[in-house]
Write an enzyme that holds these catalytic residues in place. Structure first.
Site, PDB file in Angstrom:
ATOM      1  N   ASP A 147       0.834  -1.204   0.000  1.00 45.75           N
ATOM      2  CA  ASP A 147       0.000   0.000   0.000  1.00 45.75           C
ATOM      3  C   ASP A 147       0.875   1.262   0.000  1.00 45.75           C
ATOM      4  OD1 ASP A 147      -2.225   1.621   0.058  1.00 45.75           O
ATOM      5  OD2 ASP A 147      -2.693   1.278   2.180  1.00 45.75           O
ATOM      6  N   ARG A 288       1.742  13.080  10.128  1.00 40.40           N
ATOM      7  CA  ARG A 288       0.418  12.890   9.539  1.00 40.40           C
ATOM      8  C   ARG A 288      -0.117  11.596  10.122  1.00 40.40           C
ATOM      9  NH1 ARG A 288      -1.555   9.513   5.548  1.00 40.40           N
ATOM     10  NH2 ARG A 288      -3.106  10.329   4.105  1.00 40.40           N
ATOM     11  N   ASP A 290      -2.116   8.792  10.185  1.00 41.75           N
ATOM     12  CA  ASP A 290      -2.870   8.124   9.125  1.00 41.75           C
ATOM     13  C   ASP A 290      -4.117   7.428   9.660  1.00 41.75           C
ATOM     14  OD1 ASP A 290      -2.957   7.013   6.366  1.00 41.75           O
ATOM     15  OD2 ASP A 290      -2.738   5.112   7.421  1.00 41.75           O
ATOM     16  N   GLU A 332      -5.284  12.698   9.702  1.00 36.35           N
ATOM     17  CA  GLU A 332      -5.826  12.296   8.418  1.00 36.35           C
ATOM     18  C   GLU A 332      -7.102  11.527   8.740  1.00 36.35           C
ATOM     19  OE1 GLU A 332      -6.218   9.696   4.676  1.00 36.35           O
ATOM     20  OE2 GLU A 332      -5.770   8.930   6.650  1.00 36.35           O
ATOM     21  N   ARG A 521      -5.424   3.788  -7.560  1.00 35.94           N
ATOM     22  CA  ARG A 521      -4.844   5.083  -7.197  1.00 35.94           C
ATOM     23  C   ARG A 521      -3.478   5.293  -7.834  1.00 35.94           C
ATOM     24  NH1 ARG A 521      -5.197   4.445  -0.878  1.00 35.94           N
ATOM     25  NH2 ARG A 521      -4.494   2.392  -1.554  1.00 35.94           N
TER      26      ARG A 521
HETATM   27  C1  GLC Z   1      -4.707   6.428   4.384  1.00 37.00           C
HETATM   28  C2  GLC Z   1      -3.734   6.654   3.250  1.00 37.00           C
HETATM   29  C3  GLC Z   1      -4.001   5.648   2.179  1.00 37.00           C
HETATM   30  C4  GLC Z   1      -3.825   4.267   2.746  1.00 37.00           C
HETATM   31  C5  GLC Z   1      -4.679   4.058   3.989  1.00 37.00           C
HETATM   32  C6  GLC Z   1      -4.282   2.838   4.753  1.00 37.00           C
HETATM   33  O1  GLC Z   1      -5.992   6.663   4.013  1.00 37.00           O
HETATM   34  O2  GLC Z   1      -3.839   7.960   2.773  1.00 37.00           O
HETATM   35  O3  GLC Z   1      -3.171   5.842   1.067  1.00 37.00           O
HETATM   36  O4  GLC Z   1      -4.173   3.309   1.791  1.00 37.00           O
HETATM   37  O5  GLC Z   1      -4.542   5.130   4.886  1.00 37.00           O
HETATM   38  O6  GLC Z   1      -3.067   3.041   5.402  1.00 37.00           O
END
Ligand code: GLC
Length: 643
Positions: A147, A288, A290, A332, A521
């Site tokens: 990912d 950030r 996540d 985020e 993506r």
């Molecule tokens: C957040 C990231 C994304 C990722 C997900 C899982 O949403 O921006 O790219 O796939 O977390 O970590």
């Protein structure tokens, strides 16, 4: 607004800090201990309260709290002098974040190959005006697919393909010397199945089994699934993954190789807090956080935005305020606007929490407005956007490494009385080039069911309808400029996604095929185009046009928009449906989302003459008595003459 106790409070007469804390202070150089005592006096009560609510009923709570505090104090003691000084400066100047910073976000490998490569691109970033660099995950990741690094296999190590351990503090130092703060992604909701914690759990170690969430029957999985949404319904359906070695299902909100951490276990909190503070001591200035909306699981709920998340985040913030107060936490949480205030500490349990959060709804609403040629969605989002506490700001953006998720807009669209799914699905089709206008070249991302709207993938100019041969770029450039003009106007921290400044296109088909994993993506994750970068000063070249556009917006932002305090936005009346009129600190922002020109009556918006900057940076005066014509997709910022 500021939080009670967010600034220095008097020392308690008889600090009742745990014994370990007293000992740690005694062992420290006196100057550090002296600085830490008032921080402790301020943060300890809040930290104690938040952790007690989370873990107070568990055996050994006092020892746990002692451990967490001592760990933070050790980090404070080990903080290198330059970072220690940075902390002191930022404590003295909490408004430093409001200095008109410009952000830039990139994958390390795609931008510059490695952390050392990033250091070499610092002059490029400076030229663009960047002061805040968000690097997507660069810690050691699980083997591919991972990912894009969001499956972390070690919080202690840099991904070997991106550099060595020593490269990280070196990069931080280089950036800091250039006036750029490094923001590191911090993936705290889950770890890779290859992380030692997951490996120990796989081996059956009970201490580590409790780092994750397990279900031991298909019925239990199904019972929970009934309440949950799906993030990657196409490529990773469901929220649980069967683990043969344990004969059980582990919770995996995202991909099967990303195991959700169990924050009900205090050991998980302690490990994550330690990892974050250690990275801060490498020189990382912002994190950030996540997928914060998923951190806490509650049986029978959708497991989104649970109240405990804010106890966790406030405890993390208290630990940063203690050991590394210069550090910024950024949420985020790609959630509807109404869910976001608690991430700034404005929820039922108020207190300092994250200083920055993504404004995903504003981003999506701007794209929707562009598709529809009318600005009602943006207005509605801004109407529901709260003012933020001192020292907090929105992160505004046009594109990022993820898809444009339309569903965050459902509450606002429902409030407008429109049929959200139909309206958002139209936007999704529009950007995939499946609407009446065939020009947009995005693609639909996976959707959970026919009632969910597909997200949209694609780079800005491709979505804005730039023809593949790049001819006649004007309409797409105007759209791109409009979106950035809004992002630079409203946000405290506008973020440019790598490649936008060069007008980079979607990733080509052959490369998409060659990339590992079917994640849609990837379409908007191109490698940095060095050839285009070499043309960035060429006004005839697309890269030159985009680079100049963003530099000019930043120049105008610093020249026209007052900085130094939180943005207070006001919606102004506007007759044309496509026109969005905003005010902040006396400056007016006009944004025409319509294809055709519209007229703005400045008499209703301003008292006296107004000024703006032309392309060359010359100040122009605008007479508010004259109706102003704003071309289709144009934006204009106007301010009263400086006193
Ligand atoms: C957040 C990231 C994304 C990722 C997900 C899982 O949403 O921006 O790219 O796939 O977390 O970590």
């Amino acid at each position: 607004m500021s939080f009670d106790g967010a600034t220095a409070s008097p020392l308690p007469v008889d600090p009742c800090w745990p014994a370990g804390v007293q000992a740690a202070l005694a062992a420290m150089p006196p100057a550090r201990a002296a600085a830490l005592r008032p921080r402790l006096a301020r943060e300890f009560p809040r930290l104690h309260d938040r952790l007690q609510r989370l873990y107070g009923r568990q055996p050994g709570f006092d020892a746990f709290l002692d451990g967490v505090l001592c760990q933070a104090l050790r980090c404070a003691a080990e903080r290198e002098p330059a970072l220690w000084q940075l902390d002191l400066d930022r404590e003295r100047q909490p408004e430093w974040l409001h200095a008109g910073l410009l952000g830039y976000c990139a994958y390390v490998d795609k931008f510059a190959g490695s952390l050392c490569g990033v250091a070499q691109r610092v002059p490029y970033l400076q030229e663009l005006g960047v002061r805040y660099l968000h690097l997507l995950p660069f810690l050691k990741a699980g083997s591919p697919p991972n990912d894009g690094g969001f499956a972390v296999a070690s919080f202690e190590a840099v991904e070997p393909a991106l550099g060595t351990q020593a490269d990280l503090p070196a990069l931080c130092r280089t950036l800091r010397a250039a006036g750029i703060s490094l923001c590191s992604d911090f993936v705290l909701n889950h770890v890779s199945h290859e992380h030692p914690w997951a490996q120990a759990a796989l081996a059956g170690d009970p201490a580590y089994l409790d780092y994750f969430h397990w279900r031991d029957s298909a019925e239990a999985v199904a019972a929970q699934e009934r309440h949950l949404g799906q993030v990657f319904p196409g490529t990773a359906p469901g929220n649980f993954t069967w683990v043969e070695a344990r004969q059980a299902w582990v919770w995996t909100t995202f991909y099967p190789y990303q195991w959700d951490l169990n924050y009900a276990n205090p050991a998980v909190f302690a490990e994550i807090a330690a990892a974050l503070l250690k990275l801060a001591n490498q020189g990382v200035e912002a994190f950030r956080l996540d997928s914060t909306g998923y951190l806490w699981k509650r049986e029978g709920s959708n497991c989104l935005n649970q109240p405990e998340i804010h106890l966790i985040l406030q405890a993390l913030r208290a630990l940063c305020a203690l050991a590394a107060p210069g550090v910024v936490l950024k949420a985020e949480a790609i959630m509807p606007t109404r869910e976001l205030p608690p991430y700034f500490g404005l929820g039922p349990q108020p207190g300092p929490e994250c200083q920055v959060a993504y404004h995903a709804s504003l981003m999506a609403a701007a794209w929707l407005a562009l598709a529809e040629g009318e600005a009602s969605a943006v207005r509605e989002v801004l109407r529901h956007t709260p003012d933020l506490p001192e020292g907090c700001l929105w992160l505004s953006y046009v594109r990022c490494h993820d898809d444009i998720g339309w569903n965050v807009l459902r509450p606002e669209l429902s409030a407008l009385g429109s049929e959200p799914v139909a309206r958002l699905a139209r936007a999704s089709r529009h950007y995939a080039g499946q609407g009446p206008d065939p020009r947009p070249r995005g693609r639909a991302f996976q959707a959970a069911d026919e009632h969910a709207v597909h997200g949209t993938n694609g780079m800005t100019l491709a979505l804005a309808g730039l023809p593949p041969d790049g001819r006649d770029p004007e309409p797409a450039l105007a759209r791109m400029q409009l979106l950035h003009a809004l992002s630079f106007f409203v946000g405290g921290l506008p973020l440019i996604y790598m490649g936008e400044e060069l007008g980079q296109d979607n990733v080509g088909e052959a490369e998409l095929q060659a990339r590992q994993g079917p994640d849609g993506r990837e379409l908007h994750r191109p490698a940095f185009d060095a050839a285009a970068a070499a043309r960035r000063h060429d006004p005839q070249h697309l890269a030159g046009r985009c680079f100049a556009m963003l530099r000019r917006l930043q120049r105008d932002r610093l020249a026209l928009l007052p900085q130094g305090r939180p943005v207070r936005l006001r919606l102004l009346p506007a007759e044309a449906p496509g026109l969005l009129a905003l005010a902040r600190d006396g400056v007016i922002g006009l944004f025409n989302f319509g294809e055709t020109a519209c007229t703005a009556d400045l008499r209703t918006l301003a008292q006296g003459p107004l000024q703006t900057l032309d392309a060359e940076g010359r100040m122009l005066t605008v007479d508010p008595q004259q109706p102003l014509t704003l071309p289709g997709h144009a934006a204009l910022w106007l301010r009263p003459p400086a006193a």
